[in-house]
Write a protein that holds these residues in place. Structure first.
Motif, short mmCIF file in Angstrom:
data_model
loop_
_atom_site.label_atom_id
_atom_site.label_comp_id
_atom_site.label_asym_id
_atom_site.label_seq_id
_atom_site.Cartn_x
_atom_site.Cartn_y
_atom_site.Cartn_z
N CYS A 121 0.85 -1.19 0.00
CA CYS A 121 0.00 0.00 0.00
C CYS A 121 0.88 1.24 0.00
O CYS A 121 1.85 1.31 0.74
N LYS A 166 -0.69 4.38 0.28
CA LYS A 166 -1.56 5.48 0.70
C LYS A 166 -1.05 6.15 1.97
O LYS A 166 -1.29 7.32 2.20
N PHE A 167 -0.39 5.41 2.81
CA PHE A 167 0.16 5.97 4.07
C PHE A 167 -0.87 6.78 4.86
O PHE A 167 -0.61 7.91 5.25
N CYS A 168 -2.06 6.24 5.06
CA CYS A 168 -3.01 6.87 5.98
C CYS A 168 -2.26 7.00 7.30
O CYS A 168 -1.53 6.08 7.69
N TYR A 195 -2.73 6.76 10.40
CA TYR A 195 -2.92 5.86 11.55
C TYR A 195 -2.46 4.44 11.25
O TYR A 195 -2.43 3.60 12.13
N CYS A 196 -2.12 4.16 9.99
CA CYS A 196 -2.06 2.75 9.55
C CYS A 196 -0.64 2.21 9.42
O CYS A 196 0.25 2.86 8.87
N VAL A 235 0.06 -0.68 7.81
CA VAL A 235 0.18 -1.58 6.64
C VAL A 235 1.25 -1.16 5.62
O VAL A 235 2.03 -2.00 5.16
N GLN A 261 -4.86 -4.28 -0.88
CA GLN A 261 -5.19 -3.26 0.12
C GLN A 261 -6.04 -2.17 -0.52
O GLN A 261 -6.87 -1.56 0.13
N ASN A 262 -5.77 -1.89 -1.80
CA ASN A 262 -6.54 -0.89 -2.56
C ASN A 262 -6.72 -1.42 -3.96
O ASN A 262 -5.99 -1.04 -4.86
N HIS A 265 -10.59 1.69 -2.04
CA HIS A 265 -10.35 3.01 -1.45
C HIS A 265 -11.24 4.01 -2.21
O HIS A 265 -11.23 4.02 -3.43
N GLN A 276 -13.90 5.60 7.27
CA GLN A 276 -13.02 5.92 8.43
C GLN A 276 -13.55 7.07 9.29
O GLN A 276 -13.55 6.98 10.50
N ARG A 309 -6.63 10.77 4.15
CA ARG A 309 -7.49 9.90 3.36
C ARG A 309 -7.73 10.38 1.93
O ARG A 309 -8.32 9.69 1.12
FE1 SF4 Z 1 -3.38 1.63 3.04
FE2 SF4 Z 1 -5.85 0.98 3.90
FE3 SF4 Z 1 -3.87 1.35 5.67
FE4 SF4 Z 1 -4.86 3.47 4.37
S1 SF4 Z 1 -6.00 2.13 5.82
S2 SF4 Z 1 -2.68 2.99 4.66
S3 SF4 Z 1 -5.34 2.59 2.38
S4 SF4 Z 1 -3.99 -0.27 4.11
#
Ligand code: SF4
Ligand code: 5AD
Length: 480
Positions: A198, A200-202, A204-205, A207, A242-243, A278, A305, A317
């Motif tokens: 992924c 996207k680097f939200c 809080y995440c 992943v 993930q997306n 997403h 979210q 986001r």
């Molecule tokens: Fe990637 Fe989903 Fe985590 Fe956002 S919430 S960083 S889109 S895995």
């Protein structure tokens, strides 16, 4: 084990690096040494998986590789010679469960036996977790990361031969490795990875740090895998990423998720699903393809979210609440009988009650069929974890309860509306408690229980719904 061989340890900074290079697939031919083949003859494995479908798919790959070498699957964890905990890092409670399980496994080792306890998956991609396991859980023999799965046989052989603890956790953008053996858990429903990682680097995440760069498999490789599943009689394929909407962008060869979805639908699999979407990348073309093909299921998971623009901005986001609503409106207009579910996080750092109330308003607006709701959990190394938070845990729990009630206000009547309707159900199996009761999922992704013969497992049957509960419905088989 007294000694430790460290090949790589995880590095969060390294894990966050990204470049624009296209990652070309590697087509791997696994080789098994005679030594390992001999060891495998009399040994078994057991994998316990936590977390999302990406981990389930990793379990299938690990099982495939281990069986390719000759290891047999054990029925119970305590019977296995190799125990693998395949972990999730998305929230703290997922990690707590794993620590509990690692602790319990301490007693399982007998003096003189060569049982291996291994821990892998997203948790192990984090530096501080590897440090904790190294210090406090000395009975763990092997730690490996999400980028080291294809090398699992060499790692196991090294533990057996050298009798040392081995740690191999690489932090890199990642590869696309094809041709690995696989042992699928379900004979009728299959997950197919279309991409990994992924970008996207939200905020809080965790992943993007644990699973590396967003990288797509080649369309021809995905279609080949799907065709094989169709030929084997599989009834359902879920395309995983993930997306998933970002599929193909990195390949720069004209592939896109819309094109892939249409191509898989045309293979004639009875049911096609995909997860996760997403909202930012969801194109009109994708909506049109979903609407056009009967075998593409109309249940879509679209994580929102939060319903507040400032919180969405702080979460990184990339959409506003208005843009999300417009997307939902467009989907509802074009896709008849659309079933929408979502993910919502409560108590992001410094979220005010008014900001939280915007999330409630979003739920009221969309009227989701269901939602996975979470209390924000700080993840070491992510930007949000550095924010000083002024919201108490008690307040977060109160908001969580209020959110759940609001979700249920819409989800319960939606479940009740199934009563009297006839749903098409793909039968998964018999109930553990009562062999006469079958269960499976409807096209709408509703869990359905009904009385029927075990010979129906793996078939799509019609069930008339008589009763509804929040998480499942009960019906009667319609004989045709
Ligand atoms: Fe990637 Fe989903 Fe985590 Fe956002 S919430 S960083 S889109 S895995
Ligand atoms: N805290 C709480 N929930 C989280 N999720 C991801 N990271 C966190 C976190 N740090 C939730 C998101 C995501 C789902 C898989 O897990 O809602 O969509």
């Amino acid at each position: 084990m007294a000694f430790c061989k460290v090949v790589h340890t995880p590095e969060m900074k390294e894990a966050a690096k990204r470049n624009k290079e296209v990652i070309n697939a590697t087509y791997k031919n696994l080789e098994v040494s005679d030594n390992l083949k001999n060891l495998a003859k009399t040994r078994s494995y057991f994998i316990r998986t936590y977390g999302c479908q990406a981990n389930v798919r990793d379990e299938e790959t690990m099982a495939g590789i281990l069986e390719f070498a000759g290891f047999k699957k054990a029925n119970k964890i305590e019977d296995a010679n190799i125990i693998i905990l395949n972990t999730c890092a998305v929230r703290e409670n997922a990690e707590d469960k794993v620590f509990g399980e690692i602790g319990q496994l301490k007693g399982i080792k007998r003096k003189g036996d060569d049982r291996i306890i291994a821990v892998c998956g997203c948790m192990i991609q984090q530096t501080h977790i590897v440090d904790i396991i190294q210090d406090k859980f000395r009975h763990v023999d092997l730690l490996f990361g999400t980028h080291n799965i294809d090398n699992i046989l060499n790692l196991i052989e090294e533990v057996y031969e050298k009798k040392v603890r081995v740690i191999d956790v690489e932090s890199k953008m990642g590869e696309v490795i094809e041709n690995l053996p696989t042992t699928r858990i379900d004979p009728y429903k299959a997950f197919v990875n279309i991409m990994y990682g992924c970008d996207k680097f939200c905020t809080y995440c965790i992943v993007p740090y644990t699973r590396g760069k967003e990288r797509s498999r080649k369309m021809e490789d995905i279609l080949k895998e799907c065709q094989e599943l169709v030929d084997k009689g599989y009834q359902e394929i879920t395309l995983l990423g993930q997306n998933v909407n970002a599929y193909g962008k990195d390949l720069q060869d004209g592939s896109s998720f819309a094109l892939l979805l249409e191509s898989v639908a045309k293979l004639g699999i009875p049911r096609l699903r995909f997860t996760t979407s997403h909202p930012w990348d969801f194109t009109d073309e994708m909506i049109d393809i979903i609407a056009k093909y009967d075998n593409i299921m109309k249940s879509i998971h679209l994580p929102v979210q939060s319903g507040n623009d400032e919180i969405l901005r702080l979460m990184g986001r990339r959409y506003s609440s208005e843009q999300y609503k417009q997307l939902v409106d467009k989907m509802k207009a074009k896709i008849p009988n659309l079933v929408l579910t979502t993910d919502i996080i409560v108590g992001f750092p410094n979220e005010t009650y008014e900001q939280f109330a915007d999330t409630l308003k979003m739920v009221e607006y969309v009227k989701y069929d269901g939602a996975f709701t979470f209390i924000y959990s700080p993840r070491v190394g992510t930007p949000a974890a550095k924010m000083i938070d002024n919201v108490t845990m008690e307040e977060k729990h109160k908001r969580f309860d209020e959110l759940v009630k609001t979700v249920e206000k819409y989800a319960i009547p939606k479940a009740e509306a199934y009563v009297g309707k006839t749903l098409k159900v793909l039968v998964d199996g018999t109930s553990k408690k009562n062999k006469e009761v079958l269960s499976g999922y409807s096209e709408e992704n509703k869990l359905v229980h009904f009385k029927g013969d075990a010979s129906l497992v793996g078939k799509i049957v019609k069930v008339k719904i008589k009763e509804s509960h929040l998480y499942s419905v009960i019906g009667e088989l319609v004989n045709e």
